[in-house]
Design a protein around this motif. Sequence first.
Motif, PDB file in Angstrom:
ATOM      1  N   PRO A  26      12.828   4.936   0.120  1.00 14.14           N
ATOM      2  CA  PRO A  26      11.914   5.727  -0.699  1.00 14.14           C
ATOM      3  C   PRO A  26      10.752   4.896  -1.219  1.00 14.14           C
ATOM      4  N   ARG A  27       9.729   5.601  -1.626  1.00  9.32           N
ATOM      5  CA  ARG A  27       8.540   4.955  -2.180  1.00  9.32           C
ATOM      6  C   ARG A  27       8.627   4.970  -3.703  1.00  9.32           C
ATOM      7  N   ALA A  28       7.973   4.014  -4.323  1.00  6.20           N
ATOM      8  CA  ALA A  28       7.991   3.916  -5.790  1.00  6.20           C
ATOM      9  C   ALA A  28       6.575   4.046  -6.321  1.00  6.20           C
ATOM     10  N   PRO A  29       6.249   4.922  -7.212  1.00  6.95           N
ATOM     11  CA  PRO A  29       7.080   6.069  -7.601  1.00  6.95           C
ATOM     12  C   PRO A  29       7.233   7.009  -6.417  1.00  6.95           C
ATOM     13  N   TYR A  30       8.237   7.892  -6.492  1.00  5.62           N
ATOM     14  CA  TYR A  30       8.530   8.743  -5.348  1.00  5.62           C
ATOM     15  C   TYR A  30       7.294   9.521  -4.910  1.00  5.62           C
ATOM     16  N   ARG A  31       6.955   9.353  -3.646  1.00  2.96           N
ATOM     17  CA  ARG A  31       5.892  10.126  -3.006  1.00  2.96           C
ATOM     18  C   ARG A  31       6.348  10.423  -1.584  1.00  2.96           C
ATOM     19  N   VAL A  32       5.941  11.547  -1.092  1.00  2.00           N
ATOM     20  CA  VAL A  32       6.248  11.922   0.284  1.00  2.00           C
ATOM     21  C   VAL A  32       5.414  11.054   1.223  1.00  2.00           C
ATOM     22  N   TYR A  33       5.992  10.675   2.356  1.00  2.00           N
ATOM     23  CA  TYR A  33       5.235   9.984   3.399  1.00  2.00           C
ATOM     24  C   TYR A  33       4.320  11.012   4.046  1.00  2.00           C
ATOM     25  N   SER A  34       3.026  10.780   3.992  1.00  2.00           N
ATOM     26  CA  SER A  34       2.059  11.719   4.554  1.00  2.00           C
ATOM     27  C   SER A  34       1.983  11.557   6.070  1.00  2.00           C
ATOM     28  N   ARG A  37       0.825  -1.206   0.000  1.00  2.00           N
ATOM     29  CA  ARG A  37       0.000   0.000   0.000  1.00  2.00           C
ATOM     30  C   ARG A  37       0.857   1.252   0.000  1.00  2.00           C
ATOM     31  N   LEU A  38       1.921   1.242   0.765  1.00  2.00           N
ATOM     32  CA  LEU A  38       2.808   2.399   0.848  1.00  2.00           C
ATOM     33  C   LEU A  38       3.836   2.431  -0.278  1.00  2.00           C
ATOM     34  N   SER A  39       3.941   1.357  -1.052  1.00  2.00           N
ATOM     35  CA  SER A  39       4.923   1.250  -2.144  1.00  2.00           C
ATOM     36  C   SER A  39       6.348   1.480  -1.654  1.00  2.00           C
ATOM     37  N   VAL A  40       6.667   0.897  -0.504  1.00  2.00           N
ATOM     38  CA  VAL A  40       8.003   1.029   0.067  1.00  2.00           C
ATOM     39  C   VAL A  40       8.968   0.156  -0.719  1.00  2.00           C
ATOM     40  N   ARG A  41      10.062   0.752  -1.188  1.00  2.00           N
ATOM     41  CA  ARG A  41      11.066  -0.007  -1.955  1.00  2.00           C
ATOM     42  C   ARG A  41      11.934  -0.864  -1.045  1.00  2.00           C
ATOM     43  N   THR A  42      12.336  -0.285   0.082  1.00  2.00           N
ATOM     44  CA  THR A  42      13.222  -0.993   1.001  1.00  2.00           C
ATOM     45  C   THR A  42      12.802  -0.741   2.442  1.00  2.00           C
ATOM     46  N   ALA A  43      13.125  -1.683   3.298  1.00  2.00           N
ATOM     47  CA  ALA A  43      12.894  -1.537   4.738  1.00  2.00           C
ATOM     48  C   ALA A  43      13.988  -2.318   5.460  1.00  2.00           C
TER      49      ALA A  43
END
Length: 146
Positions: A113-121, A15-21
């Motif tokens: 970062p998120r894919a595509p780049y989006r700010v964490y709200s 849901r958050l489209s997180v690339r890495t954690a």
Amino acid sequence: MSCRWICGGTATVKRLSVRTAALYLLDAEKGSYALASSYGFAPGCTGHPVKVGSVLAQHLTHRKCALVRDELEQTTRRRDSAMLLETLDMLEADVCLPLMSKDGLIGFCALGPRAPYRVYSHEDTSLLETVARNAALYRGVQEQAG
């Protein structure tokens, strides 16, 4: 405990489209937070240990809330902003979530970062902070049962 579990499972990661954690847990003997689990990094990635007294550890301990790169970049007045940004760069992270217990900071989750780049709200970080608090509680229960 894995990164996907800390981040609320695969559904939350998607849901958050997180690339890495990356999940870092306290290694009291070494006096640092060491990589315990990761998601999305190249195989064999060992992470970068973070010292207990580092500016990141101090920030997470005192603030007890998510450190968000985009917010930090807008706060140029803080003396430690440059050092925190360097640490986020080293960890390849846009957000760091503290895992707090009654004894203090037991670890943190670093989200890339998120894919595509989006700010964490604000809603995203609020959800992730709730998940991180629950993960810290779970870790405490595990240690007591251990």
